[in-house]
Design an enzyme around this catalytic site. Structure first.
Site, PDB file in Angstrom:
ATOM      1  N   ASP A  89      -5.797  33.408 -18.747  1.00 56.98           N
ATOM      2  CA  ASP A  89      -4.779  32.385 -18.523  1.00 56.98           C
ATOM      3  C   ASP A  89      -4.939  31.188 -19.443  1.00 56.98           C
ATOM      4  O   ASP A  89      -4.129  30.249 -19.372  1.00 56.98           O
ATOM      5  CB  ASP A  89      -4.802  31.937 -17.060  1.00 56.98           C
ATOM      6  CG  ASP A  89      -4.311  33.029 -16.132  1.00 56.98           C
ATOM      7  OD1 ASP A  89      -3.312  33.681 -16.490  1.00 56.98           O
ATOM      8  OD2 ASP A  89      -4.915  33.234 -15.069  1.00 56.98           O
ATOM      9  N   ASP A 128       1.465  39.752 -16.636  1.00 56.10           N
ATOM     10  CA  ASP A 128       1.427  38.302 -16.892  1.00 56.10           C
ATOM     11  C   ASP A 128       0.826  37.982 -18.272  1.00 56.10           C
ATOM     12  O   ASP A 128       1.141  36.957 -18.874  1.00 56.10           O
ATOM     13  CB  ASP A 128       0.590  37.571 -15.829  1.00 56.10           C
ATOM     14  CG  ASP A 128       0.796  38.091 -14.418  1.00 56.10           C
ATOM     15  OD1 ASP A 128       1.082  39.284 -14.257  1.00 56.10           O
ATOM     16  OD2 ASP A 128       0.630  37.318 -13.464  1.00 56.10           O
TER      17      ASP A 128
END
Ligand code: GLY
Length: 413
Positions: free
Chosen positions: A113, A172
């Site tokens: 992330d 993602d």
């Protein structure tokens, strides 16, 4: 007679559109609200952490700099500064961006992330100010993400696993490639572009179903690169279409086409859009999962990978949660896709859908009243309904992609 009917319908359209707020006025209203609400939101966080969400008991939730959502509030502030030119907001944007310094430490392991965290905060800081430190942060962040690439698999790794053979990749991750592509553009690092291209091609081959929907998680063997399993973690069940996952895929391939011109990525983005658009409810704001109980395409409660019985009360089908964050991401991606597609009819459809979503998010059902919800803008999002966490909450990534979509829409006109 026909002429009169035509004139009457034209007059009706004119009157109706005359009553409707223009997108320019809507954008102005939302950004002016954000300009004051974000000062309030900033005041709720301490000196180290950032606004995260709202807890089930109604208290304010913060996210640590190492949390995956830490970059969104600084990014929101940069977007508001971009729109308003307000220097107080710029100071807040810097203050909140610099809270992320600890994650740049080369000795510190970070998650995939890092793309969200660094690109939304330092990436926007660099784009708007050209600041040298923000540039260094982008370089450091891209290097950390590139270190998670495994050539045998052809992907950057998502969640770590105790078993080194288990290599997990979630859809993602397509979003984190923007950091690599920006790194390539800023520093001319071909290796960053090569990783982004390979990850996109591998994901295209393994993550998608024939109808254009995507699995959430694909598990690979880290040595052979073989696919071991496809399943969900945050969606309703293994074979369902978790709406935020569809949104990440749509945005990721749209961005990769915009940055590389590779036609396969445009086709993939359009295939995903073609899947998503008919699945949207009337107001355009997605159900949290397009196959959750209570939706028109519901899958049964005993589907493989469906949530544990302890959460059964959440799945009676009476109230189906929406995920406004998925709506904001889809709107932002569709605004971009509308100007990238070569099909004029599709372009209009993408823009119409984006506008429908944005009008809903800017309406009383989804937009907090000024000063409410600690200063977050968009209500009715879901973090992980499968795991019973973060249900019907405001989230900084909903605000981020909502503001981004409005800025992009303004740029089109
Ligand atoms: N990337 C985590 C999520 O979408 O919830």
């Amino acid at each position: 007679m026909k002429k009169i009917a035509l004139l009457l319908s034209c007059a009706a359209v004119f009157l109706l559109s005359g009553c409707r707020e223009s997108m320019t006025d809507l954008t102005e209203r939302v950004f002016r609200q954000a300009e004051s609400d974000f000062v309030l939101l900033d005041s709720h966080a301490d000196e180290v952490n950032l606004p995260g969400s709202v807890n089930p008991d109604g208290s304010f939730q913060m996210v640590k700099p190492s949390g995956w959502t830490s970059g969104f509030f600084p990014g929101c502030l940069w977007y508001v500064y971009e729109y308003t030119g307000n220097e107080q907001i710029k100071d807040l944007a810097w203050k909140n961006t610099l809270k992320l310094e600890p994650i740049l430490d080369p000795a510190k392991d970070v998650s995939h992330d890092i793309g969200f965290m660094v690109n939304c905060s330092y990436g926007n800081a660099y784009r708007l100010t050209g600041d040298a430190h923000a540039r260094e942060a982008m370089e450091a962040g891209a290097a950390k993400l590139a270190a998670r690439f495994n050539p045998a698999v052809g992907c950057t790794k998502s969640w770590n696993d105790r078993n080194p053979r288990i290599f997990k990749v979630i859809i993602d991750n397509m979003m984190n490639l923007e950091l690599l592509m920006n790194g390539y553009e800023m520093f001319g690092a071909d290796s960053l572009k090569a990783i982004a291209l390979t990850h996109s091609r591998t994901t295209m081959a393994n993550h998608f179903r024939p109808d254009g929907s995507t699995w959430h998680l694909v598990i690979y063997d880290s040595e052979s690169g073989e696919v071991v399993k496809k399943q969900t973690v945050q969606g309703f069940c293994d074979d369902s279409a978790w709406s935020r996952g569809q949104a990440w895929g749509l945005y990721g391939y749209t961005m990769m086409y915009a940055k590389t011109g590779e036609k396969d990525f445009l086709r993939q983005a359009e295939t995903i859009a073609t899947y998503i658009i008919p699945m949207l409810p009337k107001d355009g704001v997605p159900y949290w999962d397009f196959n959750a109980p209570g939706t028109p395409h519901a899958m049964p409660m005993d589907s493989p990978g469906a949530p544990a019985a302890k959460f059964a009360a959440l799945f009676t089908g009476e109230k189906v949660e929406r995920d406004a964050s998925a709506g904001a991401i889809i709107a932002s991606a569709l605004v971009s896709l509308s100007s990238l597609t070569e099909d004029a009819h599709a372009s209009r459809r993408y823009l119409r859908t984006a506008e429908r979503i944005l009008r809903s998010l800017a309406g009383p059902q989804y937009l907090s009243a000024p000063g409410e919800d600690y200063g977050f803008l968009v209500k009715h999002c879901v973090v992980n309904l499968h795991g019973g966490a973060g249900i019907d909450v405001p989230l900084p990534y909903a605000d981020y992609y909502f503001l981004e979509a409005l800025l992009k829409y303004r740029g089109l006109k």
